[in-house]
Motif scaffolding. Structure first.
Motif, mmCIF file in Angstrom:
data_model
loop_
_atom_site.group_PDB
_atom_site.id
_atom_site.type_symbol
_atom_site.label_atom_id
_atom_site.label_comp_id
_atom_site.label_asym_id
_atom_site.label_seq_id
_atom_site.Cartn_x
_atom_site.Cartn_y
_atom_site.Cartn_z
ATOM 1 N N GLU A 26 8.498 6.816 -14.983
ATOM 2 C CA GLU A 26 8.649 7.062 -16.587
ATOM 3 C C GLU A 26 10.419 7.512 -16.670
ATOM 4 N N ALA A 27 10.986 8.588 -16.534
ATOM 5 C CA ALA A 27 12.256 8.498 -16.046
ATOM 6 C C ALA A 27 13.366 6.904 -15.749
ATOM 7 N N ALA A 28 12.660 6.240 -14.716
ATOM 8 C CA ALA A 28 13.061 5.193 -14.347
ATOM 9 C C ALA A 28 13.105 4.112 -15.943
ATOM 10 N N ALA A 29 12.565 4.466 -16.372
ATOM 11 C CA ALA A 29 12.222 3.433 -17.706
ATOM 12 C C ALA A 29 12.553 4.506 -18.579
ATOM 13 N N LYS A 30 13.067 5.191 -19.169
ATOM 14 C CA LYS A 30 14.315 5.871 -20.176
ATOM 15 C C LYS A 30 15.447 5.024 -19.564
ATOM 16 N N ALA A 31 15.726 5.338 -18.685
ATOM 17 C CA ALA A 31 17.570 5.180 -18.234
ATOM 18 C C ALA A 31 17.245 4.038 -17.967
ATOM 19 N N MET A 32 16.121 3.045 -17.578
ATOM 20 C CA MET A 32 17.016 1.240 -17.866
ATOM 21 C C MET A 32 17.143 1.069 -19.454
ATOM 22 N N LYS A 33 15.926 1.698 -20.772
ATOM 23 C CA LYS A 33 16.148 1.451 -21.572
ATOM 24 C C LYS A 33 17.579 1.449 -22.317
ATOM 25 N N MET A 34 17.741 2.815 -21.947
ATOM 26 C CA MET A 34 19.268 3.428 -22.181
ATOM 27 C C MET A 34 20.519 2.364 -21.385
ATOM 28 N N CYS A 35 20.103 1.870 -20.889
ATOM 29 C CA CYS A 35 20.843 1.172 -19.806
ATOM 30 C C CYS A 35 20.923 -0.528 -20.973
ATOM 31 N N LEU A 36 19.862 -0.759 -21.031
ATOM 32 C CA LEU A 36 19.542 -1.693 -22.309
ATOM 33 C C LEU A 36 20.391 -1.765 -23.565
ATOM 34 N N GLN A 37 20.303 -0.832 -23.847
ATOM 35 C CA GLN A 37 20.323 -0.685 -24.929
ATOM 36 C C GLN A 37 21.623 -0.394 -25.640
ATOM 37 N N GLY A 38 22.022 -1.087 -24.573
ATOM 38 C CA GLY A 38 23.612 -0.635 -24.798
ATOM 39 C C GLY A 38 24.666 -1.843 -24.204
ATOM 40 N N GLU A 43 23.609 -10.086 -22.955
ATOM 41 C CA GLU A 43 23.743 -9.891 -21.888
ATOM 42 C C GLU A 43 22.266 -9.233 -20.920
ATOM 43 N N LYS A 44 21.802 -8.427 -21.818
ATOM 44 C CA LYS A 44 20.332 -7.733 -21.370
ATOM 45 C C LYS A 44 19.376 -8.941 -20.959
ATOM 46 N N ARG A 45 19.320 -10.683 -20.921
ATOM 47 C CA ARG A 45 18.701 -11.681 -19.943
ATOM 48 C C ARG A 45 18.942 -11.196 -18.994
ATOM 49 N N SER A 46 20.262 -10.847 -18.181
ATOM 50 C CA SER A 46 20.748 -11.401 -16.816
ATOM 51 C C SER A 46 20.654 -10.042 -16.194
ATOM 52 N N TRP A 47 21.242 -9.426 -16.754
ATOM 53 C CA TRP A 47 20.868 -7.382 -16.467
ATOM 54 C C TRP A 47 19.216 -7.237 -15.773
ATOM 55 N N MET A 48 18.081 -7.677 -17.043
ATOM 56 C CA MET A 48 16.985 -7.318 -16.092
ATOM 57 C C MET A 48 16.755 -8.442 -15.239
ATOM 58 N N GLN A 49 16.529 -9.784 -15.270
ATOM 59 C CA GLN A 49 16.212 -10.873 -14.224
ATOM 60 C C GLN A 49 17.448 -9.891 -13.178
ATOM 61 N N GLU A 50 18.512 -9.381 -12.749
ATOM 62 C CA GLU A 50 18.970 -8.316 -11.648
ATOM 63 C C GLU A 50 17.862 -7.195 -11.245
#
Length: 75
Positions: A26-38, A43-50
């Motif tokens: 849950e904490a990982a998903a919240k942090a990843m959501k914050m990452c992607l929102q920024g 750029e989001k597609r390449s970060w998600m692939q990473e």
């Protein structure tokens, strides 16, 4: 080097990795959501692939939290 606008996204991404390694999906998903929102939409597609290839995140990629995040329009 990371572009200035991505500093916060890098920090959130790293927090997602730490949370994943600590078995806190849950904490990982919240942090990843914050990452992607920024990030810019382009750029989001390449970060998600990473993220999908990151060994630190592998243990939690199949969780409901991460599946919901990755299917939530970020692709």
């Amino acid at each position: 080097s990371v572009p200035k606008g991505e500093d916060k996204s890098v920090a959130w991404y790293n927090m997602a990795c730490v949370a994943a390694l600590a078995d806190r999906p849950e904490a990982a998903a919240k942090a990843m959501k914050m990452c992607l929102q920024g990030l810019k939409a382009s750029e989001k597609r390449s970060w998600m692939q990473e993220a999908n290839e990151d060994p630190d995140l592998q243990p939690i990629l199949g969780t409901a939290e991460m599946k919901a995040l990755f299917s939530g329009g970020y692709r």
